[in-house]
Enzyme design. Structure first.
Site, PDB file in Angstrom:
ATOM      1  N   TYR A  62       0.578  -1.133  -0.454  1.00  0.00           N
ATOM      2  CA  TYR A  62       0.022  -0.027   0.049  1.00  0.00           C
ATOM      3  C   TYR A  62       1.123   1.273   0.149  1.00  0.00           C
ATOM      4  O   TYR A  62       1.346   1.547   1.127  1.00  0.00           O
ATOM      5  CB  TYR A  62      -0.849   0.105   1.340  1.00  0.00           C
ATOM      6  CG  TYR A  62      -2.345  -1.044   0.853  1.00  0.00           C
ATOM      7  CD1 TYR A  62      -1.853  -2.016   0.236  1.00  0.00           C
ATOM      8  CD2 TYR A  62      -2.237  -0.877   2.556  1.00  0.00           C
ATOM      9  CE1 TYR A  62      -3.585  -2.702   0.083  1.00  0.00           C
ATOM     10  CE2 TYR A  62      -4.109  -2.177   2.025  1.00  0.00           C
ATOM     11  CZ  TYR A  62      -3.837  -2.850   1.450  1.00  0.00           C
ATOM     12  OH  TYR A  62      -4.819  -3.791   1.390  1.00  0.00           O
TER      13      TYR A  62
HETATM   14  N1  LIG Z   1      -7.143  -8.502   0.104  1.00  0.00           N
HETATM   15  C1  LIG Z   1      -6.941  -7.962  -1.198  1.00  0.00           C
HETATM   16  O1  LIG Z   1      -7.213  -7.917  -1.462  1.00  0.00           O
HETATM   17  C2  LIG Z   1      -8.017  -6.159  -0.501  1.00  0.00           C
HETATM   18  C3  LIG Z   1      -8.347  -5.054  -1.203  1.00  0.00           C
HETATM   19  C4  LIG Z   1      -8.874  -3.974  -1.852  1.00  0.00           C
HETATM   20  C5  LIG Z   1      -8.782  -3.554  -0.170  1.00  0.00           C
HETATM   21  N2  LIG Z   1      -8.510  -4.191   1.133  1.00  0.00           N
HETATM   22  C6  LIG Z   1      -8.634  -3.672   2.419  1.00  0.00           C
HETATM   23  O2  LIG Z   1      -9.567  -3.837   2.890  1.00  0.00           O
HETATM   24  C7  LIG Z   1      -9.921  -2.043   2.524  1.00  0.00           C
HETATM   25  C8  LIG Z   1     -11.428  -1.693   2.542  1.00  0.00           C
HETATM   26  O3  LIG Z   1     -11.286  -1.793   0.798  1.00  0.00           O
HETATM   27  P1  LIG Z   1     -11.792  -0.512   0.254  1.00  0.00           P
HETATM   28  O4  LIG Z   1     -11.138   0.714   0.376  1.00  0.00           O
HETATM   29  O5  LIG Z   1     -12.058  -0.725  -0.884  1.00  0.00           O
HETATM   30  O6  LIG Z   1     -13.492   0.036   0.976  1.00  0.00           O
HETATM   31  P2  LIG Z   1     -14.500   0.065   0.363  1.00  0.00           P
HETATM   32  O7  LIG Z   1     -15.845   0.699   1.739  1.00  0.00           O
HETATM   33  O8  LIG Z   1     -15.938  -0.375  -0.446  1.00  0.00           O
HETATM   34  O9  LIG Z   1     -14.739   1.679   0.214  1.00  0.00           O
HETATM   35  C9  LIG Z   1     -13.864   2.435   0.745  1.00  0.00           C
HETATM   36  C10 LIG Z   1     -14.419   3.853  -0.417  1.00  0.00           C
HETATM   37  O10 LIG Z   1     -15.527   4.054  -0.666  1.00  0.00           O
HETATM   38  C11 LIG Z   1     -15.729   5.576  -0.756  1.00  0.00           C
HETATM   39  N3  LIG Z   1     -15.769   5.836   0.161  1.00  0.00           N
HETATM   40  C12 LIG Z   1     -16.120   4.966   2.159  1.00  0.00           C
HETATM   41  N4  LIG Z   1     -17.106   5.844   3.190  1.00  0.00           N
HETATM   42  C13 LIG Z   1     -17.799   6.452   2.623  1.00  0.00           C
HETATM   43  C14 LIG Z   1     -19.281   7.437   2.870  1.00  0.00           C
HETATM   44  N5  LIG Z   1     -19.503   7.470   4.368  1.00  0.00           N
HETATM   45  N6  LIG Z   1     -19.180   8.046   1.836  1.00  0.00           N
HETATM   46  C15 LIG Z   1     -19.001   8.378   0.443  1.00  0.00           C
HETATM   47  N7  LIG Z   1     -18.139   7.730   0.523  1.00  0.00           N
HETATM   48  C16 LIG Z   1     -17.224   6.431   0.975  1.00  0.00           C
HETATM   49  C17 LIG Z   1     -14.235   6.456  -0.346  1.00  0.00           C
HETATM   50  O11 LIG Z   1     -13.384   6.426  -1.447  1.00  0.00           O
HETATM   51  P3  LIG Z   1     -13.901   7.946  -2.217  1.00  0.00           P
HETATM   52  O12 LIG Z   1     -14.133   8.798  -1.746  1.00  0.00           O
HETATM   53  O13 LIG Z   1     -12.918   7.798  -2.904  1.00  0.00           O
HETATM   54  O14 LIG Z   1     -14.722   7.636  -3.344  1.00  0.00           O
HETATM   55  C18 LIG Z   1     -13.198   5.313   0.334  1.00  0.00           C
HETATM   56  O15 LIG Z   1     -11.664   5.022   0.333  1.00  0.00           O
HETATM   57  C19 LIG Z   1      -8.819  -1.531   2.354  1.00  0.00           C
HETATM   58  O16 LIG Z   1      -8.680  -0.356   2.722  1.00  0.00           O
HETATM   59  C20 LIG Z   1      -7.847  -2.364   2.672  1.00  0.00           C
HETATM   60  O17 LIG Z   1      -7.354  -2.841   3.724  1.00  0.00           O
HETATM   61  C21 LIG Z   1      -7.761  -5.905   0.238  1.00  0.00           C
END
Ligand SMILES: NC(=O)c1ccc[n+]([C@@H]2O[C@H](COP(=O)([O-])OP(=O)(O)OC[C@H]3O[C@@H](n4cnc5c(N)ncnc54)[C@H](OP(=O)(O)O)[C@@H]3O)[C@@H](O)[C@H]2O)c1
Length: 361
Positions: A62
């Site tokens: 990351y």
């Molecule tokens: N193992 C793996 O391969 C893998 C892959 C992906 C993620 N992960 C882990 O999972 C975690 C979460 O993944 P993710 O970040 O993709 O999760 P997610 O909850 O699906 O997306 C998070 C994104 O959605 C938007 N968001 C979140 N809450 C919001 C709200 N209340 N209102 C408006 N927009 C909102 C933001 O992006 P914007 O504001 O830019 O739109 C935020 O960065 C990562 O940090 C990582 O630790 C692991």
């Protein structure tokens, strides 16, 4: 439920919050602006801790290691190392990747994968960036398709015995890989994987067919990543109006694959349920994932502390059985081969027309 509604992760004594803080946004301040700078990352971390959360997920890849550096710094600033369950990952290559535009055969193949040589290299580098001498939960980030499971289990098990990691687990792998590791470990009486980290949300339910049953059988807790489908399930994207809205629009490595007719229809149902509950669609989407069978913890990501605050509120939200069913039915994936075997009709064909319930179902 609150972030202090601690539970064990898989068949282990590692006690974790139902919402884990994902830190993929920390330091990812490159093109597209989908990440958080140091000040915003600190605010997110502190908001999570203030709400009672104890579980932080990062990875060596990351932001090229910056996420780990920030997390280590924030833990030291808050003197919280003993209280925090610190998880990080190895596996993707830091020296060359299509994601960083440096592919083309120039990278060191030993800077990625689950071979013993890379695991030791990657762990030492992560410990240094995090400023700690042990990891609570060490993830194989991705199945490399090459290293025998018979090599991975002893490498990680020996690191548990050496005390450099407390537990290990697998992310982004076929279910059979995790199950084989769990089986080898239990037969040899050595430490085995305690969790699976997989993409799981209302619009990504493939893992229900193989991974969730394997996790239950192997004593592994399921951890859902991208529970909001990268922001899609917040409801901020609209059909035909997706530009400049967030991570899924503009210059970024995530693309627009969530914008499908099927997903827009799921979002419509989610919007209806959220309106009934007088909450944000994001909160209802998170509450649905958290209530699904096998899910031990859901990894929330955020770009700002305000986003995180809204997401944390989901821990206190409970959907009615009818709302759970409506969302589950609206998002039912097409049944593949494995799912079709688990159908009620096949069960009846086997048990003389009876609806027999198996252990843990
Ligand atoms: N193992 C793996 O391969 C893998 C892959 C992906 C993620 N992960 C882990 O999972 C975690 C979460 O993944 P993710 O970040 O993709 O999760 P997610 O909850 O699906 O997306 C998070 C994104 O959605 C938007 N968001 C979140 N809450 C919001 C709200 N209340 N209102 C408006 N927009 C909102 C933001 O992006 P914007 O504001 O830019 O739109 C935020 O960065 C990562 O940090 C990582 O630790 C692991």
């Amino acid at each position: 439920m609150s972030l202090a509604s601690y539970r064990a992760l898989g068949r282990s004594g590692l006690v974790i919050s139902p919402l884990c803080l994902g830190t993929m946004t920390f330091g990812s301040t490159g093109p597209g602006g989908w990440g958080a700078d140091e000040a915003a990352s600190r605010a997110i971390f502190n908001a999570y801790r203030d709400a009672g959360g104890n579980f932080v997920d990062t990875a060596d890849i990351y932001a090229g290691g910056v996420s780990e550096t920030f997390v280590g710094k924030f833990i030291r600033e808050t003197n919280s190392r003993d209280a925090i369950v610190l998880a990080t990952k190895f596996g993707f290559n830091g020296s060359s990747s299509p994601l960083t535009g440096t592919a083309g055969g120039t990278g060191n193949p030993h800077a990625g994968g689950a071979g013993s040589k890379n695991i030791h290299r990657a762990l030492d580098a992560s410990l240094q960036r995090l400023g700690t001498d042990y990891i609570d939960l060490y993830w194989m980030h991705v199945w490399d398709g090459v290293t025998p499971v018979e090599e991975i289990v002893p490498t990680l098990g020996d690191l548990v015995r050496a005390g450099k990691i407390r537990h290990y687990a697998f992310s982004d792998m076929p279910a059979w890989v995790a199950m084989k590791a769990a089986t080898i470990a239990s037969e040899r009486r050595v430490p085995g994987p305690i969790a699976m980290q997989v993409e799981y949300s209302l619009v990504a339910r493939d893992v229900e067919a193989e991974h969730v049953p394997a996790a239950r059988e192997g004593g592994m807790g399921v951890m859902a990543w991208s529970p909001l489908a990268g922001g899609f399930l917040t409801g901020k994207y609209r059909r035909g109006e997706t530009a400049g809205t967030g991570r899924l629009s503009g210059a970024n490595p995530f693309g627009d694959s969530k914008f499908t007719d099927r997903n827009w229809a799921i979002l419509d149902t989610l919007g209806e349920v959220a309106a009934e509950l007088d909450c944000d669609p994001a909160q209802a989407a998170l509450a649905w994932v958290m209530a699904r069978p096998g899910v031990a913890s859901t990894i929330v990501g955020a770009r700002t502390a305000a986003q995180l605050a809204g997401n944390i509120a989901a821990a206190g939200l409970r959907l009615t059985d009818e709302q759970m069913t409506r969302l589950t039915e609206a998002s039912t994936p097409a049944a593949g081969f494995t799912a079709s075997l688990a159908s009620a009709m096949i069960r009846k064909m086997i048990y003389g027309g009876h609806d027999v319930t198996g252990w843990g179902e």
